[in-house]
Design a protein around this motif. Structure first.
Motif, PDB file in Angstrom:
ATOM      1  N   LYS A   1      -1.533  10.594   5.422  1.00 21.98           N
ATOM      2  CA  LYS A   1      -2.765   9.852   5.143  1.00 21.98           C
ATOM      3  C   LYS A   1      -3.460   9.451   6.441  1.00 21.98           C
ATOM      4  CE  LYS A   1      -2.387   9.671   0.621  1.00 21.98           C
ATOM      5  NZ  LYS A   1      -1.715  10.965   0.446  1.00 21.98           N
TER       6      LYS A   1
ATOM      7  N   LEU B   1      -7.712  17.368   0.656  1.00 21.35           N
ATOM      8  CA  LEU B   1      -6.621  16.382   0.702  1.00 21.35           C
ATOM      9  C   LEU B   1      -6.962  15.240   1.650  1.00 21.35           C
ATOM     10  CD1 LEU B   1      -3.533  18.718   0.621  1.00 21.35           C
ATOM     11  CD2 LEU B   1      -4.150  17.033  -1.072  1.00 21.35           C
ATOM     12  N   ILE B   2      -7.745  15.502   2.680  1.00 18.14           N
ATOM     13  CA  ILE B   2      -8.176  14.439   3.597  1.00 18.14           C
ATOM     14  C   ILE B   2      -9.368  13.703   3.007  1.00 18.14           C
ATOM     15  CG2 ILE B   2      -9.130  13.981   5.891  1.00 18.14           C
ATOM     16  CD1 ILE B   2      -7.543  16.312   6.930  1.00 18.14           C
TER      17      ILE B   2
ATOM     18  N   LEU C   1       2.870   6.894   5.171  1.00 15.17           N
ATOM     19  CA  LEU C   1       2.434   8.256   5.486  1.00 15.17           C
ATOM     20  C   LEU C   1       1.309   8.270   6.512  1.00 15.17           C
ATOM     21  CD1 LEU C   1       2.282   9.380   1.795  1.00 15.17           C
ATOM     22  CD2 LEU C   1       3.937  10.217   3.422  1.00 15.17           C
ATOM     23  N   LEU C   2       0.943   7.070   6.997  1.00 11.95           N
ATOM     24  CA  LEU C   2      -0.244   6.949   7.843  1.00 11.95           C
ATOM     25  C   LEU C   2      -0.049   7.632   9.191  1.00 11.95           C
ATOM     26  CD1 LEU C   2      -2.872   5.521   7.163  1.00 11.95           C
ATOM     27  CD2 LEU C   2      -2.135   3.662   8.622  1.00 11.95           C
ATOM     28  N   ILE C   3      -1.118   8.304   9.625  1.00 11.68           N
ATOM     29  CA  ILE C   3      -1.082   8.999  10.921  1.00 11.68           C
ATOM     30  C   ILE C   3      -2.163   8.413  11.804  1.00 11.68           C
ATOM     31  CG2 ILE C   3      -1.754  11.174  11.998  1.00 11.68           C
ATOM     32  CD1 ILE C   3      -0.060  12.614  10.067  1.00 11.68           C
ATOM     33  N   ARG C   4      -1.772   8.007  12.996  1.00 16.94           N
ATOM     34  CA  ARG C   4      -2.734   7.449  13.948  1.00 16.94           C
ATOM     35  C   ARG C   4      -2.555   8.142  15.289  1.00 16.94           C
ATOM     36  NH1 ARG C   4      -5.368   6.004  10.618  1.00 16.94           N
ATOM     37  NH2 ARG C   4      -5.835   3.956   9.783  1.00 16.94           N
TER      38      ARG C   4
ATOM     39  N   ARG D   1       0.088   4.031   1.060  1.00 21.67           N
ATOM     40  CA  ARG D   1      -0.300   4.952   2.137  1.00 21.67           C
ATOM     41  C   ARG D   1       0.311   4.591   3.484  1.00 21.67           C
ATOM     42  NH1 ARG D   1      -6.715   6.164   1.214  1.00 21.67           N
ATOM     43  NH2 ARG D   1      -6.532   7.026  -0.872  1.00 21.67           N
ATOM     44  N   THR D   2       0.810   3.329   3.615  1.00 18.36           N
ATOM     45  CA  THR D   2       1.199   2.839   4.938  1.00 18.36           C
ATOM     46  C   THR D   2       2.274   3.708   5.587  1.00 18.36           C
ATOM     47  OG1 THR D   2       0.912   0.732   3.864  1.00 18.36           O
ATOM     48  CG2 THR D   2       1.592   0.675   6.132  1.00 18.36           C
TER      49      THR D   2
ATOM     50  N   TYR E   1     -10.544   5.281  14.212  1.00 16.28           N
ATOM     51  CA  TYR E   1      -9.320   6.091  14.110  1.00 16.28           C
ATOM     52  C   TYR E   1      -9.612   7.571  13.907  1.00 16.28           C
ATOM     53  CZ  TYR E   1     -10.039   5.306   9.073  1.00 16.28           C
ATOM     54  OH  TYR E   1     -10.560   5.228   7.815  1.00 16.28           O
ATOM     55  N   MET E   2     -10.744   7.912  13.267  1.00 19.57           N
ATOM     56  CA  MET E   2     -11.035   9.337  13.080  1.00 19.57           C
ATOM     57  C   MET E   2     -11.514   9.969  14.378  1.00 19.57           C
ATOM     58  SD  MET E   2     -10.185  10.587  10.284  1.00 19.57           S
ATOM     59  CE  MET E   2     -11.033  12.094   9.877  1.00 19.57           C
TER      60      MET E   2
ATOM     61  N   ASP F   1      -6.134   3.928   5.427  1.00 19.61           N
ATOM     62  CA  ASP F   1      -5.355   2.946   4.683  1.00 19.61           C
ATOM     63  C   ASP F   1      -6.286   1.848   4.202  1.00 19.61           C
ATOM     64  OD1 ASP F   1      -3.288   1.796   3.462  1.00 19.61           O
ATOM     65  OD2 ASP F   1      -2.281   1.045   5.264  1.00 19.61           O
TER      66      ASP F   1
ATOM     67  N   SER G   1       0.835  -1.201   0.000  1.00 18.03           N
ATOM     68  CA  SER G   1       0.000   0.000   0.000  1.00 18.03           C
ATOM     69  C   SER G   1       0.871   1.253   0.000  1.00 18.03           C
ATOM     70  CB  SER G   1      -0.888  -0.011   1.233  1.00 18.03           C
ATOM     71  OG  SER G   1      -1.522   1.234   1.359  1.00 18.03           O
TER      72      SER G   1
ATOM     73  N   GLN H   1      -9.154  10.860   0.369  1.00 16.44           N
ATOM     74  CA  GLN H   1      -8.681   9.530   0.750  1.00 16.44           C
ATOM     75  C   GLN H   1      -9.827   8.548   0.958  1.00 16.44           C
ATOM     76  OE1 GLN H   1      -6.196  10.000   4.199  1.00 16.44           O
ATOM     77  NE2 GLN H   1      -5.191  11.772   3.309  1.00 16.44           N
TER      78      GLN H   1
ATOM     79  N   LEU I   1      -9.801  15.175  14.666  1.00 17.90           N
ATOM     80  CA  LEU I   1      -9.554  16.270  13.723  1.00 17.90           C
ATOM     81  C   LEU I   1     -10.849  17.017  13.443  1.00 17.90           C
ATOM     82  CD1 LEU I   1      -7.373  14.499  11.014  1.00 17.90           C
ATOM     83  CD2 LEU I   1      -6.595  16.164  12.665  1.00 17.90           C
TER      84      LEU I   1
ATOM     85  N   LEU J   1      -8.415  10.470  16.483  1.00 14.56           N
ATOM     86  CA  LEU J   1      -7.584  11.592  16.043  1.00 14.56           C
ATOM     87  C   LEU J   1      -8.186  12.931  16.468  1.00 14.56           C
ATOM     88  CD1 LEU J   1      -6.454  10.637  12.434  1.00 14.56           C
ATOM     89  CD2 LEU J   1      -4.966  11.214  14.327  1.00 14.56           C
TER      90      LEU J   1
END
Lengths: 179, 178
Positions: B167, A94-95, A58-61, A55-56, A80-81, B170, A53, A98, A86, A84
């Motif tokens: 990102k 940009l978000i 660049l992933l943010i958790r 994206r892995t 996860y959202m 995933d 993948s 995805q 956000l 976060l």
């Protein structure tokens, strides 16, 4: 010719695999897959290739919370959202991009892995961004993508209020100048 | 009066010309800001009986943004005075006819209806696009800050930025890429 080969391929595959014994795997079928089609002479080869993948890395958790004994066992962990926390607006393309397929449709919940509320919120935000013409390259083909080419009231710039997403009834904007 | 004091006096009572970019701005919110500059409410010497208002030049009034479904819900009322002379024009219809009228009416209605209002409105210049006559533009010395940030379209963001942007989501492990 290629179409004929494809029909024949799918027919034989169905004949073989549509019985009761189907896809028993001893190992997990993991990793992202890309379907590749190659033509060698008169034969068409279709195979699913496992792909890492993009994206892995660049992933943010969110950092996992400190474990409390009694509370954490009974309650479900937040998605996860939610974790976060956000404040996503409909202009954060940009978000939002995805959560969208390449044809502009929203991904289902089994793929995004969000909770119900967040999935609903993201779906609405994506729709807002597409209506405002901010995600023109990621909008379903049957929509008028460019707002300037739309008709009547749809052709002018529109912004949205994110607070209205979970409102049962959207209140009328207060017009202080009205007499 | 010393020379320095005299210059300070001129600067205090001179009219300043402000510019305001209406691109993606809500006209009803920005009217409250424009009004302050037009009436001179932002000045410490403000008094309703002194003539301390400034001049505001609004550009890109064609590209104002209205909230949600206001383009088709907000109606502008007009009555000719004759029986049956009432008419309601929707915001998008009015904007089709004249792209400067919505912002003009918003500023007009944000001010109190007194004898001064029409004279104050004379100091407001509205242009539908970026082009401003030179004799107006040469006076402008200040820019009013926009209230809402102008959104960027996804296809205007370079591809490197979209790829390297952090990102959140995933793909699951057996997802078929499309």
């Amino acid at each position: 010719m290629a179409g004929l080969v494809r029909v024949g391929f799918s027919l034989t595959r169905n004949a073989i695999f549509s019985t009761s014994i189907r896809s028993i795997a001893t190992t997990a079928q993991l990793n992202l897959k890309a379907i590749r089609e190659q033509t060698e002479g008169s034969t068409l080869i279709i195979d699913g290739v496992t792909v890492p993948s993009p994206r892995t890395e660049l992933l943010i958790r969110a950092e996992p919370p400190v474990q409390d004994t009694a509370l954490s066992t009974s309650e479900k962990p937040p998605c996860y959202m939610c974790a976060l926390g956000l404040d996503v607006k409909h202009t954060d393309v940009l978000i939002l991009s995805q959560f969208v397929r390449t044809d502009g449709c929203m991904l289902p919940r089994r793929i995004t892995g969000l909770c119900r509320r967040q999935q609903k919120k993201m779906g609405k935000l994506v729709a807002m961004a597409q209506k405002a013409g901010l995600m023109m390259n990621l909008t379903p083909a049957n929509c008028k993508k460019d707002p300037t080419k739309r008709r009547d009231y749809k052709k002018f710039n529109t912004y949205f209020d994110e607070r209205t997403i979970f409102m049962k009834k959207i209140p009328k904007p207060v017009d202080r100048f009205k007499r | 009066m010393s020379a320095a004091k005299r210059v300070q006096q001129w600067a205090t009572f001179a009219r300043t010309w402000h510019i305001f970019d209406c691109k993606w701005q809500d006209p009803y919110d920005s009217a409250n800001v424009i009004k302050k500059y037009l009436m001179g409410l932002h000045k410490p010497i403000y008094h309703p009986m002194n003539d301390s208002g400034d001049v505001v030049v609004c550009i890109n009034s064609k590209e104002i943004a209205l909230r949600g479904d206001e383009w088709r819900k907000r109606a502008y009322f007009h009555h000719t005075g004759y029986p049956g002379g009432a008419s309601w024009t929707l915001a998008w219809e009015l904007h089709n006819k004249d792209p400067t009228l919505i912002i003009k009416k918003a500023v007009y209605r944000s001010m109190k209806g007194n004898l001064q209002r029409r004279h104050t409105m004379q100091r407001l210049f509205i242009y539908p696009g970026e082009e401003v006559p030179h004799d107006v533009m040469q006076n402008v010395t200040n820019q009013i800050r926009q209230l809402r940030f102008v959104p960027t379209r996804l296809d205007h963001i370079p591809e490197e930025v979209t790829k390297t942007y952090p990102k959140v989501m995933d793909f699951p492990e057996d997802y078929v890429l499309k």
